[in-house]
Design a protein around this motif. Structure first.
Motif, PDB file in Angstrom:
ATOM      1  N   ILE A  35       0.825  -1.203   0.000  1.00 47.60           N
ATOM      2  CA  ILE A  35       0.000   0.000   0.000  1.00 47.60           C
ATOM      3  C   ILE A  35       0.863   1.258   0.000  1.00 47.60           C
ATOM      4  O   ILE A  35       0.443   2.308  -0.501  1.00 47.60           O
ATOM      5  CB  ILE A  35      -0.982  -0.026   1.191  1.00 47.60           C
ATOM      6  N   SER A  58       0.021   4.173  -2.584  1.00 45.60           N
ATOM      7  CA  SER A  58      -0.232   5.562  -2.170  1.00 45.60           C
ATOM      8  C   SER A  58       0.598   6.545  -2.986  1.00 45.60           C
ATOM      9  O   SER A  58       0.158   7.674  -3.245  1.00 45.60           O
ATOM     10  CB  SER A  58       0.087   5.741  -0.689  1.00 45.60           C
ATOM     11  N   VAL A  73      -5.280   7.083  -0.645  1.00 46.03           N
ATOM     12  CA  VAL A  73      -5.892   5.763  -0.721  1.00 46.03           C
ATOM     13  C   VAL A  73      -6.590   5.448   0.598  1.00 46.03           C
ATOM     14  O   VAL A  73      -6.194   5.930   1.660  1.00 46.03           O
ATOM     15  CB  VAL A  73      -4.857   4.682  -1.072  1.00 46.03           C
ATOM     16  N   VAL A  74      -7.620   4.621   0.510  1.00 48.85           N
ATOM     17  CA  VAL A  74      -8.451   4.309   1.668  1.00 48.85           C
ATOM     18  C   VAL A  74      -8.663   2.802   1.744  1.00 48.85           C
ATOM     19  O   VAL A  74      -8.948   2.161   0.727  1.00 48.85           O
ATOM     20  CB  VAL A  74      -9.825   5.012   1.569  1.00 48.85           C
ATOM     21  N   LYS A  75      -8.530   2.251   2.944  1.00 50.12           N
ATOM     22  CA  LYS A  75      -8.883   0.843   3.138  1.00 50.12           C
ATOM     23  C   LYS A  75     -10.392   0.750   3.271  1.00 50.12           C
ATOM     24  O   LYS A  75     -10.991   1.359   4.163  1.00 50.12           O
ATOM     25  CB  LYS A  75      -8.202   0.273   4.376  1.00 50.12           C
ATOM     26  N   SER A  79     -11.892  -5.359   4.976  1.00 55.08           N
ATOM     27  CA  SER A  79     -10.950  -6.347   5.489  1.00 55.08           C
ATOM     28  C   SER A  79     -11.748  -7.608   5.786  1.00 55.08           C
ATOM     29  O   SER A  79     -12.589  -7.616   6.694  1.00 55.08           O
ATOM     30  CB  SER A  79     -10.256  -5.815   6.755  1.00 55.08           C
ATOM     31  N   GLN A 118      -7.277  -7.528   2.498  1.00 55.27           N
ATOM     32  CA  GLN A 118      -7.643  -6.116   2.588  1.00 55.27           C
ATOM     33  C   GLN A 118      -7.947  -5.594   1.196  1.00 55.27           C
ATOM     34  O   GLN A 118      -7.372  -6.048   0.201  1.00 55.27           O
ATOM     35  CB  GLN A 118      -6.504  -5.301   3.207  1.00 55.27           C
ATOM     36  N   TRP A 169      -8.080  -1.899  -0.826  1.00 53.26           N
ATOM     37  CA  TRP A 169      -7.726  -0.487  -0.783  1.00 53.26           C
ATOM     38  C   TRP A 169      -8.174   0.180  -2.078  1.00 53.26           C
ATOM     39  O   TRP A 169      -8.075  -0.413  -3.161  1.00 53.26           O
ATOM     40  CB  TRP A 169      -6.222  -0.309  -0.604  1.00 53.26           C
ATOM     41  N   SER A 170      -8.656   1.408  -1.942  1.00 54.37           N
ATOM     42  CA  SER A 170      -9.184   2.145  -3.095  1.00 54.37           C
ATOM     43  C   SER A 170      -8.440   3.455  -3.280  1.00 54.37           C
ATOM     44  O   SER A 170      -8.082   4.130  -2.312  1.00 54.37           O
ATOM     45  CB  SER A 170     -10.677   2.420  -2.895  1.00 54.37           C
TER      46      SER A 170
END
Length: 351
Positions: free
Chosen positions: A120, A124, A130-132, A135, A140, A142-143
């Protein structure tokens, strides 16, 4: 229907994040595709899976990191499944930035045990804030957004060349992220090459099964040249897309005569050879998995000419001697150390 890999299950759980036409990078199970409401591009490194995708009339199939020029910038969401090799993530992320339209959704999905947290940081750096978003199933999600889109992507730009020197033969070997033993000659292959120098093959046509980056074929070509022998043709079979690309570049650079086939095993191969060599894989991810080699041994006799010879190196703890004797014929150990054993077998008469 068998269960999908965890990463694929987690994507299905988060389909609300997928906007427009998707590209899925690193598909490992074709069962995922019918569950996705909108078709798009499915990229896989596995030749067997790619061949099944190639016949799909709805989804576009892409074998490894060689997309069509028309596919650049044409996807609204790109899903990046975290590859097993950490060095490969940067390559896969670059492909995602090329395929995704500017500002498109980028999703990274990976298992915790395979290093999603470390990946990540790389994500980033190119995808803004970026956002988790989930989970689950030890994974996980991430977006981010394609804020640093790439207008150009060439796999050849990622090639890394290394020098190999073994038993009096020097050669250059092409490598890509994710290829086995990239940048160095692994100890098992070195032992195999040393025995090939001490007890050379007499055949002028050879198959290198699971050929990786083409080291064995290029070495055999070089050994014949420096020893004054007749030219040799070495064909290769490999399942992984990056290895296929690397092997073809290695052969081209060294002037090796031979084809590199992208195939999952020998089942679809019709030819036979007077000799077969191999340093077959025994890992699937981090787990020991000898199924590919066992399948190879059960099939290889049909691809050996009468009296044909098999040379194989394997970790000494793996129980291959009995399998070689059963499926191929009389077997002997040409070399053995604490870690590796080189076997030679001659094809028995088939009834």
């Amino acid at each position: 229907m068998s269960a999908l890999p965890n990463t694929h299950e987690v994507l299905l759980r988060n389909l609300n994040l997928v906007e427009g036409r998707p590209a899925l990078l690193g598909v490992s199970d074709a069962g995922l595709l019918p569950e996705c409401p909108v078709p798009g591009l499915a990229m896989t490194e596995h030749a067997g899976l790619w061949q099944s995708l190639a016949g799909d009339t709805v989804w576009e199939g892409c074998y490894g990191y060689e997309p069509e020029p028309s596919q650049g910038g044409s996807y609204d969401t790109v899903v990046v499944f975290l590859p097993k090799a950490r060095a490969e993530f940067e390559l896969r992320l670059a492909l995602a930035r090329y395929l995704a339209a500017p500002g498109a959704v980028l999703l990274v999905i990976g298992e915790k045990k395979e290093g999603i947290a470390g990946a990540i940081k790389q994500f980033s750096a190119v995808a803004g804030d970026v956002v988790k978003v989930d989970s689950a199933r030890h994974c996980q999600v991430w977006s981010g957004r394609n804020v640093d889109a790439l207008s150009r992507f060439r796999l050849a730009d990622w090639l890394d060349w290394s020098r190999v020197d073994c038993a009096g033969v020097e050669l250059s070997v092409a490598g890509l992220p994710g290829v086995f033993s990239v940048g160095r000659l692994d100890d098992g292959t070195r032992l195999l090459l040393e025995t090939l120098a001490e007890s050379p093959l007499t055949a002028d046509r050879v198959l290198d099964f699971a050929c990786g980056a083409g080291v064995i074929g290029a070495w055999l070509h070089g050994f014949r040249r420096v020893s004054g022998g007749s030219p040799i043709r070495v064909d290769g079979i490999e399942v992984q897309a990056q290895a296929v690309f690397s092997a073809r570049q290695t052969y081209l650079n060294a002037g090796v005569s031979g084809d590199i086939f992208a195939a999952d095993g020998l089942a679809a191969i019709k030819e036979s050879w007077p000799a077969v060599v191999s340093n077959p894989p025994f890992h699937s991810g981090v787990k020991t998995d000898t199924s590919m080699t066992e399948q190879f041994l059960s099939q290889v006799a049909r691809h050996l000419a009468p009296g044909g010879e098999l040379r194989l190196v394997a970790n000494s703890f793996l129980p291959y001697e009995a399998l070689i004797r059963r499926y191929v014929g009389p077997v002997e150990k040409l070399a053995q150390n604490r870690r590796f054993t080189v076997y030679r077998a001659v094809r028995k008469t088939l009834g």
